[in-house]
Every structure is written in structure tokens, then in C-alpha cells.
Design an enzyme around this catalytic site. Sequence first.
Site, mmCIF file in Angstrom:
data_model
loop_
_atom_site.group_PDB
_atom_site.id
_atom_site.type_symbol
_atom_site.label_atom_id
_atom_site.label_comp_id
_atom_site.label_asym_id
_atom_site.label_seq_id
_atom_site.Cartn_x
_atom_site.Cartn_y
_atom_site.Cartn_z
ATOM 1 N N ASN A 1 -18.969 55.688 -67.885
ATOM 2 C CA ASN A 1 -19.982 56.553 -67.287
ATOM 3 C C ASN A 1 -19.342 57.797 -66.675
ATOM 4 O O ASN A 1 -18.127 57.974 -66.679
ATOM 5 C CB ASN A 1 -20.741 55.787 -66.189
ATOM 6 C CG ASN A 1 -22.116 55.337 -66.631
ATOM 7 O OD1 ASN A 1 -22.879 56.121 -67.187
ATOM 8 N ND2 ASN A 1 -22.433 54.078 -66.392
ATOM 9 N N ASP B 1 -22.620 55.967 -61.354
ATOM 10 C CA ASP B 1 -23.230 55.963 -62.676
ATOM 11 C C ASP B 1 -23.004 57.354 -63.287
ATOM 12 O O ASP B 1 -21.883 57.841 -63.313
ATOM 13 C CB ASP B 1 -24.710 55.599 -62.554
ATOM 14 C CG ASP B 1 -25.301 55.047 -63.850
ATOM 15 O OD1 ASP B 1 -24.917 55.519 -64.931
ATOM 16 O OD2 ASP B 1 -26.169 54.166 -63.785
ATOM 17 N N GLU C 1 -32.096 57.826 -68.537
ATOM 18 C CA GLU C 1 -30.670 58.181 -68.542
ATOM 19 C C GLU C 1 -30.449 59.536 -69.208
ATOM 20 O O GLU C 1 -31.321 60.066 -69.887
ATOM 21 C CB GLU C 1 -29.852 57.124 -69.298
ATOM 22 C CG GLU C 1 -29.256 56.023 -68.421
ATOM 23 C CD GLU C 1 -28.053 56.496 -67.605
ATOM 24 O OE1 GLU C 1 -27.742 57.713 -67.611
ATOM 25 O OE2 GLU C 1 -27.429 55.645 -66.956
#
Length: 298
Positions: free
Chosen positions: A151, A206, A18
Site C-alpha cells: 500500500n 493504507d 479505494e
Amino acid sequence: MSAPHIEVAYDAVMQTGECPLWHDEEQALYWVDIPAFTVHRLDPASGAHRAWRLSSEPASLAVSDNGGLIVAMRGGFYHLDTGADDVRITEIAPAPYDTSVARFNDGRVDPAGRFWVGTIYEPRDRPAAEMFVLERGEIRKAWSGGMTNSNGLGFSPDGKTMYHADTTAHLVRRFDFDVDGGTVENQRPFMQFSADKANNYGGRPDGAAVDSEGNYWSALFEGGRLVKLSPDGELLDEIALPLRCPTMLAFGGADLRTLYVTSAGARPEAELAQYPLSGKLLAIRVDVAGRVETAYRN
């Protein structure tokens, strides 16, 4: 749909890679593996890699204007000294939420140097996530509720618009942003992605990034693609990926025209058999450059 050349930039598998962050001064890419409690650094020119194992989940990163990184972890905001030979991490501010049910998630520094980071409400039984801002060592709450998994934060090149995604709701919103005051207003939908997994399901939004032309790029988790949206919400392009669960993207490289894409590797066996690059860091050359990330101002 464009079909650019896609390479593996770093071959190891992340559980949940991430928050890729291009450090322009260092010409290096940082990212995290959240459940592995690890921050990674890659020098693409030399291939040199380094990792820092932390005490809990790092979720998002920011360049610090006095060196090193600001790391948003479950327990709060910390400074990571990336120049030290060992792991040297210093608390800036403790988490302002119940860490047994929530943790920090996606974040980005605004044009004035504030670090905005939202939370994920882990029971996921109601929209109880929150948005916080770290400004010169102090945390304040920007808003509470209305989302479950924060997000997709991004800012337009002129600094007047903030983008934000609630992955659970499959929704990207936009806000009017006041750079001077660090406040948002006039929330409205920007893009609603289908949540119908039986028909026309293309994944849920995302992490994201905004390019130099003001286009919003989103990684579609479970959709195996990146989408490029104009400031008006028009679908300009999409890139099919050799994995199903991209998590976030960042513009990097000397010309800021390399898209680095993180992904999830902790996936079902059948999916991993179909997509063996799952969890790896990808690099994609694109035509439009990104922008240098603003450093957090201490």
C-alpha cells in the site's frame, strides 16, 4: 489536529472504496470498489456519475497517455476505454502471480510513466506480497516478499524518493529512487505506527499521496484519521474523519486543494451505527495543493 470542513462528495456506500485518482484533463475523479468489481467516475462540477462493472476486482488505476485508464485487476493489467458507451476492456498483460492467493492492490505511476503496483497476499500468514512494474506493456518484478499488504505508494516531487507502506506491518518505508532506471535501493523505515490495539492504537497505514511540498499523507485504516508527515517523518497535521476506516486519498479539484477520501463500508454493524458515513466518498479542502498525476506511458 486541524478541523477542516468535510463534505460527502458521493453519497452511495462502497463496500471497499479505494484508489481515488484525479484526472486533471477531465477534471473528474475516478475510484474503485474492489469487492463490487466496479470502477466509478464523478464529475464534481455537475455531479454526473458513471460506473463500469468488471469481471474481477479492480484495485488501482492510472491515467493512460492514449486515453482511458489502466486498471490493475486480479487477473492482470487492462485498458478501460472510458469513452465507450459500454464496458470495453482490453488485456495488456496477465497477472504474474498465483491469482488464487494474491491480487494486485495499491499502485501509482512514477515520474517516468511506469505503473508500480504491489500485491496483497490474501492468506496473510507470511509476508509473501510482491511489487511489480508495468512499463510499455511489459511486467517486471521489482521485489518479492518482506510485506503482506502492499500500500501507500508515493513519489517525492523531485522524483528521488519512493514511499511504500505495508499495512499489515503498520510500517511506511522510503527508498532512494532512480527515475531513469526505474529501480529502488536503500530501503529504510520512514514511520512505524503502533500495532498495539490495547494502547495508543491509531490505525494502520493504507493508501497515501504526496503533496506539492513533498509531505506524505496517509489514510489510517481503523484510525479514523489522515496524517500529514514531512519528508523527515515529522507529524505536521492530522485530520479526524467521521468514519473509522479511510482507505486512500487523492488531491483533486481545479486547484488540486481538495482531498478526496475513499473508505470501507463493509464493516461491523456497531461501527456503521457509530459512523454512518462509512463507505462514502469524502471531500476536504486543504491549504497545500497536490500534484497532477503522471500518466502511464504506453
